[in-house]
Design a protein around this motif. Structure first.
Motif, PDB file in Angstrom:
ATOM      1  N   ASP A 201       0.854  -1.199   0.000  1.00  0.00           N
ATOM      2  CA  ASP A 201       0.000   0.000   0.000  1.00  0.00           C
ATOM      3  C   ASP A 201       0.884   1.241   0.000  1.00  0.00           C
ATOM      4  O   ASP A 201       0.629   2.199  -0.721  1.00  0.00           O
ATOM      5  CB  ASP A 201      -0.901   0.048   1.244  1.00  0.00           C
ATOM      6  CG  ASP A 201      -2.074  -0.922   1.171  1.00  0.00           C
ATOM      7  OD1 ASP A 201      -2.205  -1.639   0.167  1.00  0.00           O
ATOM      8  OD2 ASP A 201      -2.854  -0.936   2.135  1.00  0.00           O
ATOM      9  N   ALA A 202       1.924   1.218   0.825  1.00  0.00           N
ATOM     10  CA  ALA A 202       2.840   2.357   0.919  1.00  0.00           C
ATOM     11  C   ALA A 202       3.567   2.577  -0.406  1.00  0.00           C
ATOM     12  O   ALA A 202       3.774   3.715  -0.824  1.00  0.00           O
ATOM     13  CB  ALA A 202       3.841   2.148   2.052  1.00  0.00           C
ATOM     14  N   ARG A 203       3.926   1.501  -1.084  1.00  0.00           N
ATOM     15  CA  ARG A 203       4.620   1.642  -2.372  1.00  0.00           C
ATOM     16  C   ARG A 203       3.686   2.214  -3.436  1.00  0.00           C
ATOM     17  O   ARG A 203       4.095   3.023  -4.261  1.00  0.00           O
ATOM     18  CB  ARG A 203       5.197   0.306  -2.823  1.00  0.00           C
ATOM     19  CG  ARG A 203       6.372  -0.113  -1.925  1.00  0.00           C
ATOM     20  CD  ARG A 203       7.029  -1.347  -2.383  1.00  0.00           C
ATOM     21  NE  ARG A 203       7.837  -1.044  -3.565  1.00  0.00           N
ATOM     22  CZ  ARG A 203       8.483  -1.948  -4.252  1.00  0.00           C
ATOM     23  NH1 ARG A 203       8.442  -3.204  -3.888  1.00  0.00           N
ATOM     24  NH2 ARG A 203       9.193  -1.619  -5.297  1.00  0.00           N
ATOM     25  N   LEU A 204       2.431   1.796  -3.404  1.00  0.00           N
ATOM     26  CA  LEU A 204       1.472   2.337  -4.360  1.00  0.00           C
ATOM     27  C   LEU A 204       1.227   3.820  -4.078  1.00  0.00           C
ATOM     28  O   LEU A 204       1.190   4.634  -5.004  1.00  0.00           O
ATOM     29  CB  LEU A 204       0.155   1.553  -4.277  1.00  0.00           C
ATOM     30  CG  LEU A 204      -0.584   1.339  -5.581  1.00  0.00           C
ATOM     31  CD1 LEU A 204       0.270   0.615  -6.599  1.00  0.00           C
ATOM     32  CD2 LEU A 204      -1.862   0.584  -5.339  1.00  0.00           C
TER      33      LEU A 204
ATOM     34  N   ALA B  19       3.960   5.810  -5.436  1.00  0.00           N
ATOM     35  CA  ALA B  19       3.844   6.034  -6.889  1.00  0.00           C
ATOM     36  C   ALA B  19       2.979   7.263  -7.165  1.00  0.00           C
ATOM     37  O   ALA B  19       3.314   8.092  -8.032  1.00  0.00           O
ATOM     38  CB  ALA B  19       3.256   4.802  -7.571  1.00  0.00           C
ATOM     39  N   PHE B  20       1.886   7.407  -6.427  1.00  0.00           N
ATOM     40  CA  PHE B  20       1.040   8.595  -6.593  1.00  0.00           C
ATOM     41  C   PHE B  20       1.774   9.855  -6.153  1.00  0.00           C
ATOM     42  O   PHE B  20       1.655  10.899  -6.787  1.00  0.00           O
ATOM     43  CB  PHE B  20      -0.269   8.447  -5.807  1.00  0.00           C
ATOM     44  CG  PHE B  20      -1.279   7.588  -6.505  1.00  0.00           C
ATOM     45  CD1 PHE B  20      -2.052   8.087  -7.537  1.00  0.00           C
ATOM     46  CD2 PHE B  20      -1.464   6.268  -6.130  1.00  0.00           C
ATOM     47  CE1 PHE B  20      -2.986   7.295  -8.190  1.00  0.00           C
ATOM     48  CE2 PHE B  20      -2.389   5.472  -6.766  1.00  0.00           C
ATOM     49  CZ  PHE B  20      -3.159   5.986  -7.802  1.00  0.00           C
ATOM     50  N   GLU B  21       2.527   9.758  -5.054  1.00  0.00           N
ATOM     51  CA  GLU B  21       3.300  10.919  -4.582  1.00  0.00           C
ATOM     52  C   GLU B  21       4.326  11.350  -5.628  1.00  0.00           C
ATOM     53  O   GLU B  21       4.535  12.541  -5.848  1.00  0.00           O
ATOM     54  CB  GLU B  21       3.979  10.604  -3.249  1.00  0.00           C
ATOM     55  CG  GLU B  21       3.005  10.517  -2.090  1.00  0.00           C
ATOM     56  CD  GLU B  21       3.629   9.967  -0.822  1.00  0.00           C
ATOM     57  OE1 GLU B  21       4.747   9.401  -0.867  1.00  0.00           O
ATOM     58  OE2 GLU B  21       2.979  10.100   0.234  1.00  0.00           O
ATOM     59  N   LYS B  22       4.983  10.378  -6.268  1.00  0.00           N
ATOM     60  CA  LYS B  22       5.971  10.701  -7.312  1.00  0.00           C
ATOM     61  C   LYS B  22       5.293  11.390  -8.495  1.00  0.00           C
ATOM     62  O   LYS B  22       5.806  12.375  -9.017  1.00  0.00           O
ATOM     63  CB  LYS B  22       6.695   9.435  -7.790  1.00  0.00           C
ATOM     64  CG  LYS B  22       7.615   8.811  -6.768  1.00  0.00           C
ATOM     65  CD  LYS B  22       8.818   9.664  -6.490  1.00  0.00           C
ATOM     66  CE  LYS B  22       9.829   9.504  -7.596  1.00  0.00           C
ATOM     67  NZ  LYS B  22      11.055  10.250  -7.385  1.00  0.00           N
TER      68      LYS B  22
ATOM     69  N   GLY C 117      -5.105   1.448  -7.203  1.00  0.00           N
ATOM     70  CA  GLY C 117      -5.258   2.757  -6.598  1.00  0.00           C
ATOM     71  C   GLY C 117      -5.722   3.757  -7.638  1.00  0.00           C
ATOM     72  O   GLY C 117      -5.425   3.626  -8.819  1.00  0.00           O
ATOM     73  N   PHE C 118      -6.491   4.747  -7.172  1.00  0.00           N
ATOM     74  CA  PHE C 118      -6.943   5.785  -8.089  1.00  0.00           C
ATOM     75  C   PHE C 118      -7.158   7.102  -7.357  1.00  0.00           C
ATOM     76  O   PHE C 118      -7.276   7.150  -6.140  1.00  0.00           O
ATOM     77  CB  PHE C 118      -8.238   5.379  -8.810  1.00  0.00           C
ATOM     78  CG  PHE C 118      -9.467   5.434  -7.940  1.00  0.00           C
ATOM     79  CD1 PHE C 118     -10.272   6.564  -7.918  1.00  0.00           C
ATOM     80  CD2 PHE C 118      -9.826   4.365  -7.148  1.00  0.00           C
ATOM     81  CE1 PHE C 118     -11.400   6.628  -7.117  1.00  0.00           C
ATOM     82  CE2 PHE C 118     -10.951   4.413  -6.346  1.00  0.00           C
ATOM     83  CZ  PHE C 118     -11.743   5.549  -6.329  1.00  0.00           C
ATOM     84  N   ILE C 119      -7.208   8.167  -8.143  1.00  0.00           N
ATOM     85  CA  ILE C 119      -7.565   9.497  -7.667  1.00  0.00           C
ATOM     86  C   ILE C 119      -8.294  10.196  -8.804  1.00  0.00           C
ATOM     87  O   ILE C 119      -7.937  10.033  -9.975  1.00  0.00           O
ATOM     88  CB  ILE C 119      -6.327  10.320  -7.222  1.00  0.00           C
ATOM     89  CG1 ILE C 119      -6.752  11.668  -6.636  1.00  0.00           C
ATOM     90  CG2 ILE C 119      -5.343  10.489  -8.340  1.00  0.00           C
ATOM     91  CD1 ILE C 119      -5.611  12.457  -5.993  1.00  0.00           C
ATOM     92  N   GLY C 120      -9.325  10.944  -8.474  1.00  0.00           N
ATOM     93  CA  GLY C 120     -10.072  11.684  -9.479  1.00  0.00           C
ATOM     94  C   GLY C 120     -11.209  10.880 -10.052  1.00  0.00           C
ATOM     95  O   GLY C 120     -11.934  10.201  -9.327  1.00  0.00           O
TER      96      GLY C 120
ATOM     97  N   MET D  27      -2.963  13.800  -1.908  1.00  0.00           N
ATOM     98  CA  MET D  27      -2.772  12.449  -1.394  1.00  0.00           C
ATOM     99  C   MET D  27      -3.910  12.001  -0.471  1.00  0.00           C
ATOM    100  O   MET D  27      -4.137  10.814  -0.302  1.00  0.00           O
ATOM    101  CB  MET D  27      -1.434  12.327  -0.660  1.00  0.00           C
ATOM    102  CG  MET D  27      -0.213  12.517  -1.545  1.00  0.00           C
ATOM    103  SD  MET D  27      -0.125  11.348  -2.925  1.00  0.00           S
ATOM    104  CE  MET D  27      -0.769  12.306  -4.267  1.00  0.00           C
ATOM    105  N   ASP D  28      -4.675  12.950   0.079  1.00  0.00           N
ATOM    106  CA  ASP D  28      -5.828  12.601   0.913  1.00  0.00           C
ATOM    107  C   ASP D  28      -6.931  11.928   0.112  1.00  0.00           C
ATOM    108  O   ASP D  28      -7.842  11.335   0.684  1.00  0.00           O
ATOM    109  CB  ASP D  28      -6.417  13.858   1.580  1.00  0.00           C
ATOM    110  CG  ASP D  28      -5.471  14.474   2.587  1.00  0.00           C
ATOM    111  OD1 ASP D  28      -4.563  13.768   3.076  1.00  0.00           O
ATOM    112  OD2 ASP D  28      -5.639  15.677   2.876  1.00  0.00           O
ATOM    113  N   PHE D  29      -6.870  12.022  -1.206  1.00  0.00           N
ATOM    114  CA  PHE D  29      -7.930  11.499  -2.056  1.00  0.00           C
ATOM    115  C   PHE D  29      -7.558  10.207  -2.774  1.00  0.00           C
ATOM    116  O   PHE D  29      -8.363   9.658  -3.507  1.00  0.00           O
ATOM    117  CB  PHE D  29      -8.355  12.566  -3.069  1.00  0.00           C
ATOM    118  CG  PHE D  29      -9.062  13.699  -2.400  1.00  0.00           C
ATOM    119  CD1 PHE D  29     -10.439  13.678  -2.262  1.00  0.00           C
ATOM    120  CD2 PHE D  29      -8.352  14.757  -1.860  1.00  0.00           C
ATOM    121  CE1 PHE D  29     -11.092  14.711  -1.619  1.00  0.00           C
ATOM    122  CE2 PHE D  29      -9.001  15.790  -1.218  1.00  0.00           C
ATOM    123  CZ  PHE D  29     -10.377  15.764  -1.087  1.00  0.00           C
ATOM    124  N   VAL D  30      -6.349   9.719  -2.570  1.00  0.00           N
ATOM    125  CA  VAL D  30      -5.942   8.460  -3.202  1.00  0.00           C
ATOM    126  C   VAL D  30      -6.660   7.310  -2.505  1.00  0.00           C
ATOM    127  O   VAL D  30      -6.682   7.220  -1.289  1.00  0.00           O
ATOM    128  CB  VAL D  30      -4.410   8.266  -3.132  1.00  0.00           C
ATOM    129  CG1 VAL D  30      -4.016   6.884  -3.642  1.00  0.00           C
ATOM    130  CG2 VAL D  30      -3.706   9.350  -3.937  1.00  0.00           C
TER     131      VAL D  30
END
Length: 183
Positions: A6-9, A12-15, A57-60, A140-143
């Motif tokens: 989970d942390a690695r995923l 990826a979003f943070e990057k 994982g997703f956002i948006g 990141m609060d929305f991932v």
């Protein structure tokens, strides 16, 4: 799936979010008329082909569907924008139809609703904002990350209204090698 994945995923979003932040700063686009910046939805699928476990994982508002071997279809995403958009289309129909007022609504959304967990419409109605990779840390609060079963024969379909082939850009035509089968 193990917690470290989970942390690695999330990493990826943070990057990706950081790359957008860097591009916004490099081009100065976010300083022209705030809020005016590069932004995108995002989704990531990690699959362990040996154990057939996966993380999604997703956002948006991208769309992703999991189609199981028995042809059951499961939507993996939710449209994080939809509650606000539905409210605007219902309660503010006139403003949405008027192009001069609609531009101001878009600016309001980007400034006061996107990536804001406890946001409000300009009329006072409360919302949970929606997410997007904008370079803001609050994105990141929305991932949303979830485990998915990738039994043999499972298919995952990713879709969006704004997908560009990674690395090609410039609106070029997508080609078959832009897409990859993972299972």
């Amino acid at each position: 799936a193990p917690r470290h994945l989970d942390a690695r995923l999330l990493f990826a979003f943070e990057k990706a979010n950081g790359a957008i932040r860097a591009e916004n700063r490099r081009t100065g686009i976010c300083k022209e008329t705030e809020p005016n910046w590069l932004a995108t939805v995002g989704c990531v699928l990690w699959a362990d082909l040996e154990t057939r476990e996966g993380l999604f994982g997703f956002i948006g508002d991208p769309f992703a569907f999991l189609i199981s071997p028995d042809q059951t279809i499961r939507l993996l995403t939710e449209d994080q924008l939809r509650p606000f958009e539905s409210h605007l289309n219902f309660a503010h129909q006139d403003e949405m139809k008027d192009p001069t007022r609609n531009v101001k609504l878009r600016e309001y959304q980007d400034r006061y609703v996107r990536n804001v967990p406890d946001s409000r419409c300009f009329c006072g109605v409360k919302f949970r904002g929606w997410g997007g990779l904008t370079g803001e840390e609050s994105a990141m609060d929305f991932v949303n990350i979830q485990s998915v079963d990738l039994s043999p024969g499972t298919r995952v379909i990713l879709a969006s209204d704004a997908i560009e082939a990674l690395g090609r850009g410039n609106g070029q035509v997508r080609e078959a090698e832009d897409y990859r089968w993972i299972i």
